[in-house]
Design a protein around this motif. Sequence first.
Motif, PDB file in Angstrom:
ATOM      1  N   SER A   2      32.750  49.510  46.509  1.00 45.83           N
ATOM      2  CA  SER A   2      32.595  49.602  47.955  1.00 45.83           C
ATOM      3  C   SER A   2      33.943  49.529  48.633  1.00 45.83           C
ATOM      4  O   SER A   2      34.868  48.849  48.180  1.00 45.83           O
ATOM      5  N   ASP A   3      34.074  50.257  49.739  1.00 43.82           N
ATOM      6  CA  ASP A   3      35.308  50.223  50.526  1.00 43.82           C
ATOM      7  C   ASP A   3      35.224  49.212  51.652  1.00 43.82           C
ATOM      8  O   ASP A   3      36.070  49.187  52.539  1.00 43.82           O
ATOM      9  N   GLU A   8      36.145  39.717  50.468  1.00 43.07           N
ATOM     10  CA  GLU A   8      37.352  39.386  49.714  1.00 43.07           C
ATOM     11  C   GLU A   8      36.911  38.857  48.351  1.00 43.07           C
ATOM     12  O   GLU A   8      36.340  37.774  48.257  1.00 43.07           O
ATOM     13  N   LEU A   9      37.151  39.635  47.321  1.00 42.35           N
ATOM     14  CA  LEU A   9      36.669  39.276  45.991  1.00 42.35           C
ATOM     15  C   LEU A   9      37.465  38.115  45.416  1.00 42.35           C
ATOM     16  O   LEU A   9      38.697  38.093  45.511  1.00 42.35           O
ATOM     17  N   ALA A  14      37.544  40.225  40.668  1.00 44.77           N
ATOM     18  CA  ALA A  14      38.411  41.396  40.791  1.00 44.77           C
ATOM     19  C   ALA A  14      38.999  41.789  39.438  1.00 44.77           C
ATOM     20  O   ALA A  14      39.108  42.982  39.110  1.00 44.77           O
ATOM     21  N   LEU A  15      39.355  40.802  38.631  1.00 45.89           N
ATOM     22  CA  LEU A  15      39.872  41.086  37.293  1.00 45.89           C
ATOM     23  C   LEU A  15      38.803  41.756  36.435  1.00 45.89           C
ATOM     24  O   LEU A  15      39.086  42.691  35.678  1.00 45.89           O
ATOM     25  N   ILE A  19      40.332  45.629  39.369  1.00 43.38           N
ATOM     26  CA  ILE A  19      40.959  46.010  40.632  1.00 43.38           C
ATOM     27  C   ILE A  19      41.905  44.926  41.147  1.00 43.38           C
ATOM     28  O   ILE A  19      42.349  44.995  42.297  1.00 43.38           O
ATOM     29  N   ALA A  20      42.228  43.937  40.313  1.00 41.73           N
ATOM     30  CA  ALA A  20      43.178  42.903  40.717  1.00 41.73           C
ATOM     31  C   ALA A  20      44.592  43.398  40.473  1.00 41.73           C
ATOM     32  O   ALA A  20      44.853  44.177  39.547  1.00 41.73           O
TER      33      ALA A  20
END
Length: 303
Positions: A2-3, A8-9, A14-15, A19-20
Motif C-alpha cells: 500500500s502507498d 508507519e511500519l 518492514a524488514l 522495504i526497510a
Amino acid sequence: MSDSPDVELPRGVALAWGIASSPQRGPKREMSVEKIVDAAVAIADAEGLGAVSMAAVAARLGFTPMSLYRYVTAKDDLLLLMQEQATGLPPEEVREVDGWREKLQVLYGAQMHRYLEHPWLLEVPITGAPATPNSAAWIDAGLVALDGTPLTHDERMAVSLLVAGHARWAGMVTVGYARTQGAAGVDESQFAAREDALFRDLITADAYPALRAAIDAGVFLGDSDPFAFGLARSLDGVAAYLAGAEEGRRDAPIAWPRDDNADIAGDKRFRDARKAVHAAEKALRDARRLERVAAREAKSRLG
C-alpha cells in the motif's frame, strides 16, 4: 504494498516485507538480515528460544553484538523475523486437493509439522496477527480454501482461525510429548503407560468422578488421536452451518466478549475485593487438597 502515508511500519515488519532501509555503515557482504535470522533460527532449533540473544547470534556469526544492531535494531524484531522464516509458506499440496474440508485438513497437518520442526515457535509470545508475508500467506490459504462457499468474509476468517487454533493446541501437546519422550528415552507405549499410572495414582473417583471413569476406561492408553477427532467434529459443525447458509439460514454475528467491570478495574475497593475473592478461591483449593490427602491416608489405615 500500500502507498498509504498514514501507516508507519515497525522495523521488524518492514524488514519482513523487504522495504526497510539498509544500514549505511557496518560489515557489508559478510553480514545481512538473512544471515542473522538464519543463525538465530539455528540456535533456537538446537538449544531452544531461551538461548537466542543478540550476543549469541553475533558470536555464531563472528561479529560483535553492536554490529547486529545496525541490521536488526531490537530482539523483538529478530523474534518476528525468526517466526516468519520458521513458519514458511503453506504447502503446495493444498492447491492440489479438492474441497474446502480437505484443504483445511492439509493446512492443519502442515501447521502441526512446523511446530514439530521448530518447537520454539510455540514459545513466541502472541501479541496479535503477525503482519508478515508468510503469516499472511497462511491466512490467505485458509480463506482460499473456503472460496466459493456461502460463508461471509468474517465467517471464513473465523473458520481459518479455528483450524489454526486446533493445530497450535495439538502442537503444544505433541511437542511436549516429544520432549518428554526424548528426555526419558521411552517409546510411545511406555510413555502412555507411565502417564496412565500417574493419573491413576492421583485421580480419585470421589474428587473427579468423570475423569476417573475415563482413566478406568483406558483413555490414556488408546490409539485414537483426540486432536484429529476434535478437528473433524469442528469441521462437521462448519459443514452443517454451510448447509444452513446455502438455504438462507445463518446465525447473527457473535460479538467479542466484554468485561462488564472494565470501567471500574482501577477502583481500589474493587481491586481489594477481587483479591479477596482470589485468596478465598485459593484457600478452598488448598482445603480440598488437604481433604483428599486425609481421605487417602484414612482409607489406607482402615484398608
